[in-house]
Design a protein around this motif. Structure first.
Motif, PDB file in Angstrom:
ATOM      1  N   VAL A 232       7.693  11.902   3.690  1.00 25.99           N
ATOM      2  CA  VAL A 232       8.772  12.053   4.673  1.00 25.99           C
ATOM      3  C   VAL A 232       9.101  13.539   4.880  1.00 25.99           C
ATOM      4  O   VAL A 232       9.320  13.993   6.008  1.00 25.99           O
ATOM      5  CB  VAL A 232      10.029  11.252   4.219  1.00 25.99           C
ATOM      6  N   ARG A 233       9.063  14.293   3.791  1.00 26.71           N
ATOM      7  CA  ARG A 233       9.332  15.735   3.916  1.00 26.71           C
ATOM      8  C   ARG A 233       8.306  16.387   4.835  1.00 26.71           C
ATOM      9  O   ARG A 233       8.587  17.397   5.476  1.00 26.71           O
ATOM     10  CB  ARG A 233       9.297  16.429   2.549  1.00 26.71           C
ATOM     11  N   SER A 234       7.094  15.820   4.897  1.00 33.22           N
ATOM     12  CA  SER A 234       6.064  16.483   5.708  1.00 33.22           C
ATOM     13  C   SER A 234       6.045  16.035   7.174  1.00 33.22           C
ATOM     14  O   SER A 234       5.191  16.483   7.939  1.00 33.22           O
ATOM     15  CB  SER A 234       4.693  16.304   5.057  1.00 33.22           C
ATOM     16  N   ILE A 235       6.982  15.201   7.594  1.00 36.48           N
ATOM     17  CA  ILE A 235       7.046  14.861   9.025  1.00 36.48           C
ATOM     18  C   ILE A 235       7.553  16.105   9.778  1.00 36.48           C
ATOM     19  O   ILE A 235       8.579  16.672   9.399  1.00 36.48           O
ATOM     20  CB  ILE A 235       8.017  13.672   9.282  1.00 36.48           C
TER      21      ILE A 235
ATOM     22  N   ASP B  46       8.363   0.265  17.125  1.00 34.87           N
ATOM     23  CA  ASP B  46       9.560   0.837  16.495  1.00 34.87           C
ATOM     24  C   ASP B  46       9.294   0.967  15.005  1.00 34.87           C
ATOM     25  O   ASP B  46       8.662   0.087  14.405  1.00 34.87           O
ATOM     26  CB  ASP B  46      10.772  -0.078  16.700  1.00 34.87           C
ATOM     27  N   LEU B  47       9.807   2.051  14.438  1.00 40.98           N
ATOM     28  CA  LEU B  47       9.551   2.332  13.026  1.00 40.98           C
ATOM     29  C   LEU B  47      10.868   2.629  12.326  1.00 40.98           C
ATOM     30  O   LEU B  47      11.692   3.391  12.854  1.00 40.98           O
ATOM     31  CB  LEU B  47       8.636   3.567  12.933  1.00 40.98           C
ATOM     32  N   VAL B  48      11.085   2.026  11.165  1.00 38.96           N
ATOM     33  CA  VAL B  48      12.251   2.417  10.347  1.00 38.96           C
ATOM     34  C   VAL B  48      11.709   2.961   9.020  1.00 38.96           C
ATOM     35  O   VAL B  48      11.098   2.225   8.242  1.00 38.96           O
ATOM     36  CB  VAL B  48      13.225   1.249  10.087  1.00 38.96           C
ATOM     37  N   ILE B  49      11.945   4.235   8.795  1.00 38.17           N
ATOM     38  CA  ILE B  49      11.434   4.887   7.579  1.00 38.17           C
ATOM     39  C   ILE B  49      12.510   4.797   6.499  1.00 38.17           C
ATOM     40  O   ILE B  49      13.592   5.366   6.635  1.00 38.17           O
ATOM     41  CB  ILE B  49      11.097   6.375   7.862  1.00 38.17           C
ATOM     42  N   GLY B  50      12.193   4.079   5.429  1.00 39.50           N
ATOM     43  CA  GLY B  50      13.154   3.942   4.317  1.00 39.50           C
ATOM     44  C   GLY B  50      12.439   4.083   2.996  1.00 39.50           C
ATOM     45  O   GLY B  50      12.462   3.176   2.168  1.00 39.50           O
TER      46      GLY B  50
ATOM     47  N   GLY C 229       0.830  -1.193   0.000  1.00 40.42           N
ATOM     48  CA  GLY C 229       0.000   0.000   0.000  1.00 40.42           C
ATOM     49  C   GLY C 229       0.865   1.243   0.000  1.00 40.42           C
ATOM     50  O   GLY C 229       2.074   1.188   0.249  1.00 40.42           O
ATOM     51  N   ASN C 230       0.202   2.342  -0.273  1.00 39.77           N
ATOM     52  CA  ASN C 230       0.892   3.622  -0.356  1.00 39.77           C
ATOM     53  C   ASN C 230       0.807   4.331   0.991  1.00 39.77           C
ATOM     54  O   ASN C 230      -0.287   4.609   1.483  1.00 39.77           O
ATOM     55  CB  ASN C 230       0.174   4.448  -1.432  1.00 39.77           C
ATOM     56  N   VAL C 231       1.941   4.608   1.592  1.00 38.91           N
ATOM     57  CA  VAL C 231       1.948   5.317   2.877  1.00 38.91           C
ATOM     58  C   VAL C 231       1.630   6.781   2.615  1.00 38.91           C
ATOM     59  O   VAL C 231       2.288   7.435   1.795  1.00 38.91           O
ATOM     60  CB  VAL C 231       3.339   5.204   3.557  1.00 38.91           C
ATOM     61  N   THR C 232       0.614   7.314   3.306  1.00 40.68           N
ATOM     62  CA  THR C 232       0.244   8.711   3.056  1.00 40.68           C
ATOM     63  C   THR C 232       0.579   9.628   4.237  1.00 40.68           C
ATOM     64  O   THR C 232       0.716  10.827   4.076  1.00 40.68           O
ATOM     65  CB  THR C 232      -1.266   8.850   2.738  1.00 40.68           C
ATOM     66  N   LYS C 233       0.726   9.037   5.435  1.00 38.62           N
ATOM     67  CA  LYS C 233       1.064   9.887   6.584  1.00 38.62           C
ATOM     68  C   LYS C 233       1.763   9.067   7.665  1.00 38.62           C
ATOM     69  O   LYS C 233       1.388   7.911   7.915  1.00 38.62           O
ATOM     70  CB  LYS C 233      -0.215  10.519   7.153  1.00 38.62           C
ATOM     71  N   ILE C 234       2.758   9.695   8.268  1.00 40.88           N
ATOM     72  CA  ILE C 234       3.448   9.049   9.394  1.00 40.88           C
ATOM     73  C   ILE C 234       3.155   9.908  10.613  1.00 40.88           C
ATOM     74  O   ILE C 234       3.554  11.074  10.654  1.00 40.88           O
ATOM     75  CB  ILE C 234       4.971   8.983   9.113  1.00 40.88           C
ATOM     76  N   ASP C 235       2.416   9.354  11.555  1.00 45.18           N
ATOM     77  CA  ASP C 235       2.020  10.134  12.729  1.00 45.18           C
ATOM     78  C   ASP C 235       2.835   9.656  13.934  1.00 45.18           C
ATOM     79  O   ASP C 235       2.516   8.636  14.551  1.00 45.18           O
ATOM     80  CB  ASP C 235       0.504   9.960  12.960  1.00 45.18           C
ATOM     81  N   THR C 236       3.892  10.399  14.243  1.00 46.02           N
ATOM     82  CA  THR C 236       4.786   9.956  15.319  1.00 46.02           C
ATOM     83  C   THR C 236       4.168  10.205  16.699  1.00 46.02           C
ATOM     84  O   THR C 236       4.597   9.617  17.679  1.00 46.02           O
ATOM     85  CB  THR C 236       6.165  10.657  15.220  1.00 46.02           C
ATOM     86  N   LYS C 237       3.160  11.071  16.776  1.00 43.23           N
ATOM     87  CA  LYS C 237       2.483  11.301  18.070  1.00 43.23           C
ATOM     88  C   LYS C 237       1.595  10.097  18.401  1.00 43.23           C
ATOM     89  O   LYS C 237       1.621   9.566  19.506  1.00 43.23           O
ATOM     90  CB  LYS C 237       1.600  12.562  18.006  1.00 43.23           C
ATOM     91  N   LYS C 238       0.810   9.688  17.395  1.00 34.30           N
ATOM     92  CA  LYS C 238      -0.115   8.563  17.622  1.00 34.30           C
ATOM     93  C   LYS C 238       0.569   7.219  17.407  1.00 34.30           C
ATOM     94  O   LYS C 238      -0.043   6.167  17.606  1.00 34.30           O
ATOM     95  CB  LYS C 238      -1.325   8.675  16.689  1.00 34.30           C
ATOM     96  N   ARG C 239       1.818   7.245  16.941  1.00 34.14           N
ATOM     97  CA  ARG C 239       2.602   6.027  16.671  1.00 34.14           C
ATOM     98  C   ARG C 239       1.907   5.090  15.694  1.00 34.14           C
ATOM     99  O   ARG C 239       1.786   3.884  15.931  1.00 34.14           O
ATOM    100  CB  ARG C 239       2.872   5.269  17.986  1.00 34.14           C
TER     101      ARG C 239
ATOM    102  N   PRO D  11      15.699  12.924  16.901  1.00 36.97           N
ATOM    103  CA  PRO D  11      16.196  13.440  18.175  1.00 36.97           C
ATOM    104  C   PRO D  11      15.129  13.394  19.274  1.00 36.97           C
ATOM    105  O   PRO D  11      15.428  13.151  20.429  1.00 36.97           O
ATOM    106  CB  PRO D  11      16.590  14.887  17.854  1.00 36.97           C
ATOM    107  N   GLU D  12      13.852  13.584  18.891  1.00 35.72           N
ATOM    108  CA  GLU D  12      12.781  13.644  19.895  1.00 35.72           C
ATOM    109  C   GLU D  12      12.063  12.304  20.065  1.00 35.72           C
ATOM    110  O   GLU D  12      11.096  12.221  20.822  1.00 35.72           O
ATOM    111  CB  GLU D  12      11.770  14.748  19.533  1.00 35.72           C
ATOM    112  N   ASP D  13      12.506  11.259  19.358  1.00 33.96           N
ATOM    113  CA  ASP D  13      11.772   9.990  19.437  1.00 33.96           C
ATOM    114  C   ASP D  13      12.712   8.818  19.155  1.00 33.96           C
ATOM    115  O   ASP D  13      13.065   8.552  18.001  1.00 33.96           O
ATOM    116  CB  ASP D  13      10.612  10.012  18.421  1.00 33.96           C
ATOM    117  N   LYS D  14      13.056   8.076  20.210  1.00 34.47           N
ATOM    118  CA  LYS D  14      14.049   7.018  20.001  1.00 34.47           C
ATOM    119  C   LYS D  14      13.463   5.764  19.352  1.00 34.47           C
ATOM    120  O   LYS D  14      14.191   4.819  19.075  1.00 34.47           O
ATOM    121  CB  LYS D  14      14.774   6.684  21.310  1.00 34.47           C
ATOM    122  N   ASN D  15      12.181   5.771  19.087  1.00 31.58           N
ATOM    123  CA  ASN D  15      11.576   4.610  18.419  1.00 31.58           C
ATOM    124  C   ASN D  15      11.368   4.816  16.917  1.00 31.58           C
ATOM    125  O   ASN D  15      10.874   3.934  16.235  1.00 31.58           O
ATOM    126  CB  ASN D  15      10.231   4.258  19.061  1.00 31.58           C
TER     127      ASN D  15
END
Ligand code: FAD
Length: 355
Positions: free
Chosen positions: A239-242, A98-102, A74-84, A261-265
């Motif tokens: 990714v640019r919009s994170i 844990d998330l690895v963005i590539g 699927g196409n990732v449209t948003k990465i919400d690091t607050k809601k994980r 820096p603000e999220d070790k996961n």
């Protein structure tokens, strides 16, 4: 079960899988890989796909199989690091611990009017396929402009020359000499190959506008039948919009452990990460090696090293068609058939280990 989510099955995350899956994945961790493409794509070969010298099948590698690996297309449209969680185009979302963005990169057009609309691309498999369609259907004598004489522009122009001897090819180079960051011997070799093979290098160029069938180099109008853009990249839009710190190239600034820096996961690998080298598959893989070490240590509750080792790269290799190439390895310049054989060998090894 802890959820490790990998966004993008490119060079970076394939290395994460290669290291974790056989026997290093802790029993309480499950992996979900999300990609819009149902196979790993050999992006380094898109120049050949677009030129029509290799088949589509040759740039596809199956994703690995494992009882604790879920693959979601699927196409990732948003990465919400607050809601994980990560949102997909179909409206579903995937939660992570844990998330690895590539997710790799796309073209950067440097605000050149018309570049986005009127040029072709080799930055994604679907775009490389569309470029192949366009290039292979050109009538004899057509003019192809390739904008940007970095590695991918050079490889595309030379491969296309071998594929279609009946086309006129112009490679627009911003610099005085080709590949200015490398030794003059290497630049001269590449320049001579292009001279001998009838590819025109337009040095000191500055493409200021693109219109249908026209390129504007400084003030000059150059008629072209097709233009391929290889003049810059940036992380993909999602990714640019994170909302986190980015460098001047819009790549995400990370700690030495490769997390935000603000999220070790949340880790970022490859072309989306701000690192002290130009983006490359090799760099994505070396960085992934470190990310795997950090993940394993954190999962085991071990203390991370005070200083992570510096990433070092072996050098780079480029092709000039199927028989010639160049390499710059540990301050050594290698040119000709040997360099091309080395490059083919690296590709073979890669497919052998990942296929
Ligand atoms: C023509 C060319 C030649 C190259 N030659 C070399 C070379 O010789 N050596 C070298 O080291 N590097 C080379 N590179 C650079 C190299 O390909 C990249 O640096 C490398 O692919 C980056 O790896 P990555 O893991 O960051 O992302 P990628 O390998 O690009 O993978 C990103 C993945 O994310 C997926 N994706 C993207 N967006 C989304 C989304 N929104 N939703 C779901 N999935 C998504 C894609 O389908 C893809 O599978 C070359 C590049 C090009 C274009």
């Amino acid at each position: 079960m802890k959820q490790l989510v990998l966004l993008g099955g490119g060079y970076g995350n394939m290395r994460v899988l290669l290291r974790l899956l056989p026997n290093q994945l802790p029993n309480d961790v499950e992996i979900t890989l999300i990609d819009r493409t149902p196979y790993h794509c050999l992006k380094t070969e898109y120049y050949a796909l677009a030129s029509g010298t290799i088949s589509d099948q040759e740039v596809r590698v199956s994703f690995p199989e494992h009882e604790r690996l879920n693959i979601k297309y699927g196409n990732v449209t948003k990465i919400d690091t607050k809601k994980r969680h990560v949102l997909l185009e179909d409206g579903s979302f995937v939660k992570y611990d844990d998330l690895v963005i590539g997710l790799g990169c796309e073209d950067k057009y440097h605000n050149v009017p018309g570049a986005d609309e009127y040029t072709h691309s080799i930055q994604s498999i679907s775009k490389a396929r569309a470029t192949y369609e366009k290039l292979s259907n050109l009538p004899s004598g057509s003019v192809v402009g390739v904008v940007g004489a970095g590695l991918s522009g050079i490889e595309l122009a030379s491969e296309l020359r071998e594929s279609r001897s009946d086309l006129s090819i112009k490679l627009f180079d911003r610099g005085e000499r080709i590949l200015p960051a490398f030794p003059v011997r290497l630049s001269n070799y590449v320049q001579k190959w292009f001279d001998a093979n009838n590819v025109e290098i337009v040095s000191n160029s500055n493409i200021t506008k693109v219109e249908p069938n026209k390129l504007f180099n400084h003030e000059e109008t150059i008629p072209v039948d097709v233009c391929v853009w290889t003049a810059g990249i940036q992380p993909v839009e999602v990714v640019r919009s994170i909302p986190t710190e980015k460098d001047a190239s819009n790549r995400i600034v990370l700690t030495q452990y490769h997390n935000l820096p603000e999220d070790k996961n949340v880790y970022v690998v490859g072309d989306c990460a701000s690192l002290p080298f130009a983006p490359s598959a090799q760099l994505a893989e070396e960085q992934a090696e470190q990310i795997v070490k950090v993940l394993l240590m954190r999962w085991k509750g071990e203390q991370l090293p005070a200083q992570m080792p510096k990433i070092s790269l072996k050098g780079f290799m480029g092709s000039l068609g199927k028989k010639h190439g160049f390499a710059y390895l540990g301050d050594r310049t290698i040119t000709g058939r040997i360099a091309r054989l080395m490059k083919s060998g690296v590709l073979w090894m890669y497919k052998y280990h990942n296929g």
